[in-house]
Design an enzyme around this catalytic site. Sequence first.
Site, mmCIF file in Angstrom:
data_model
loop_
_atom_site.group_PDB
_atom_site.id
_atom_site.type_symbol
_atom_site.label_atom_id
_atom_site.label_comp_id
_atom_site.label_asym_id
_atom_site.label_seq_id
_atom_site.Cartn_x
_atom_site.Cartn_y
_atom_site.Cartn_z
ATOM 1 N N GLU A 1 -11.028 -2.252 8.723
ATOM 2 C CA GLU A 1 -10.829 -3.175 9.841
ATOM 3 C C GLU A 1 -12.199 -3.791 10.103
ATOM 4 O O GLU A 1 -13.024 -3.232 10.807
ATOM 5 C CB GLU A 1 -10.303 -2.394 11.045
ATOM 6 N N GLN B 1 0.868 -1.181 0.000
ATOM 7 C CA GLN B 1 0.000 0.000 0.000
ATOM 8 C C GLN B 1 0.901 1.225 0.000
ATOM 9 O O GLN B 1 1.711 1.405 0.906
ATOM 10 C CB GLN B 1 -0.838 -0.059 1.283
#
Lengths: 404, 373
Positions: free
Chosen positions: A236, A118
């Site tokens: 998440e 990322q």
Amino acid sequence: MDLNYTAEDVAFRKQVRTWLEHNMPRQIHNLDERKAWHRRLYEAGYLGMGWPKEYGGQGARPMEQAIVADEMARAGAPAPTNSLGLGIVGPTIVVHGTDAQKRRYLRKILTAEEMWCQLYSEPNAGSDLAALRTRAEDKGDHFLVNGQKIWTSGGATADWGLLLARTDPAVSKHKGISCFLIDMRQPGMDVRPLKQITGSSEFCEVFMTNARVEKENQIGRLGEGWGIAQTTLGYERGGRALARITTYASQYNHLVAAARRLKRNGRPILDDAVARQKLGRIWADLEVERYGALRTLTMLERGEHPGAGGSLTKLSYSEFEKRFMELAEEILGPYGQLTEGVPPEYRLEVDTAVGDHGTWAYAFLWSRAGTIYAGSSEIQKNVIGERILGLPKETRADRVGGAR
Amino acid sequence: MNFSFSEDQVLLKSSVRAALDEQCKPAHVRAMMEDATGYSEALWGEMAKLGWLGLPFAEEQGGAGLGLVELCLVLEEMGRAAYPGPYFASVVLGGLGLQLGGSAAQKEKWLAAIASGQARASAALLEDALDWDPASTTATATKAGDGWRLSGVKRFVPWAHVADVVLVPARGPEGLSLFLVDPRAAGVTLTPMVGIDLANRWSEMRLGEVAVPADARVGPAGGAGPVLEALLRRAAVCASAEMLGAARRCLDMSVGYVKVREQFGQLIGSFQAIRHRCAEMLMEVENSHSAVYYAAWALTAGAEDGGLAASVCKSYVSESARKVCGDSIQVHGGIGFTWEYDLHLYFKRAKALEPLYGDAAHHRELIVRGVTA
């Protein structure tokens, strides 16, 4: 309110436990072995469980995902690889990608045939991520990328990266950012490992000089990168919610065992009233984290997204982890600092993020990262203040005018 | 797995909130602080009518047959309102004590009376040394005819001055037993113990050869230990629920205040020093919510970790409620330190409950015993 697991969940847990008993490798020595283990997990249906079936997922419930991760933590199973691909890139493509992008990339993330990183943070864009300066210039049939990224987890092994870059420096800084998939194996990508205080290199620096992104690898529309990154950072999904606690609990048991052996003033530390108070407090904090995980899972099972509530969870467990590791160091004394020559009684078998064999020392040092990565505690508190409590925004010079 | 309230539970909570918002405003709390008995009979009657006084008792005893989760929902709202009155004493200490240890006849006599509001109960769980371990009890019970004579000094007995019956542990020849004592009986002397939470009342209860009849013993002779342990766990969780309510009220008041208070030409809620403190307060409140309702569920469901969960709950909430209520005074500044501003009502309620039914240190020791056994 019923905090018992359903019969279905209990049966599923048993099935996962049995599978792990028969399939778990005892030790992993290198990336190839880890990829093989990753592949076995995928073939058993235990990776990308929440992703749509047509792209290799299982369409599984959040609780099933949490149970698999939890059972892996309980068994001390090695982690799969490609964690950024599984945790961030895949879900981003599922939500924001085109059909072609989904077909091209998703399955290979699950099989670890293609490894991902990322490319978000920059040397001058950390907590202030939207200040990023990496440019992506539209060259007609492709984008030309120049800039530098830092804190890139898994950058050294990645085949592909999820990139945030500025495509329009004239508009305000949040509006000129776009999101791309970039080939890490092309000339113009220079990846240098970054050695951390742990002595290991989970992170890299990435220098991009006239690197190329194909037009079909743009995610979402131009200028929508900030919004995409916001949802990405909120992914998440609670998959690790239980597993995290189970790992803490197993570490706690190791710590209690050490506190029985180690002595202060002629008595086992476990018999010392002050140490008992501290151990009691940490256990209570750990349990409260577990109850919180059950609340998160309840929301996810009902199809609700915790949203900014995820900031409360992250703030709570990352700060807890620091307190926990500080107590561990206090009890273990210099044993807690050993990276080599650790007597068996004071070992902590943890699987580090790069798959090395870990120690208490590593876990202690690594706990300092948790309150910084994925939004520091200070950023989480800003999010909680603004988005949950509705407190007034601070006056910020960067909310007006162009990015540059 | 479902860690959320049912529709009925949500409805109960909102109806308690609405009733207390209406009938237990801060002005009412302040009036009761100055009142001789300290609570309103009218509101007590209303609470009986609404079914709150019999919430955890069986239906045949005039109760609603609900569990600790529902009881905690009510108590959280009472903490939020700093309710002045013997609800906790009567329903939790007296009521649950009788429910746990009482004979069929004792339950029939007392639980229905508590549920209807006709009787108020309490329990005398502390003595001079403030040891929550029932084994430390020094009050004595000596056999006298069919009954006993009780002697000793009990401290911090909640709402004893309005109670019709008080559960009193005392040591006899067979060991520790529990007795029902009429606080108006000959030989009982009550002296007010006035703490900082004036909406709560304590008494010192001196027992000098107090005669109690044969049917006054609760549970088996010498067998009060397990009953008291079970009662203390429940009381610890219920007190935590009340502290949680007080903390949430303080948080809400703080958030409201920092959205309107200006200094340096800006709303103070825009300053990170304030905002971060408020965010930490919310985290503490939400974690306390998890701790209270997990423990309430675990004790009701008879879960394996019920006792441990009660200690986790009381140790966590005792400190986090103190922090949240204290921080709310800090973010208010000077106004938060004045008598006329209401914040101190909730700050003091949380503080009053912090040492009761085991403080954080007491419960941390129980936790370590439990997890290292």
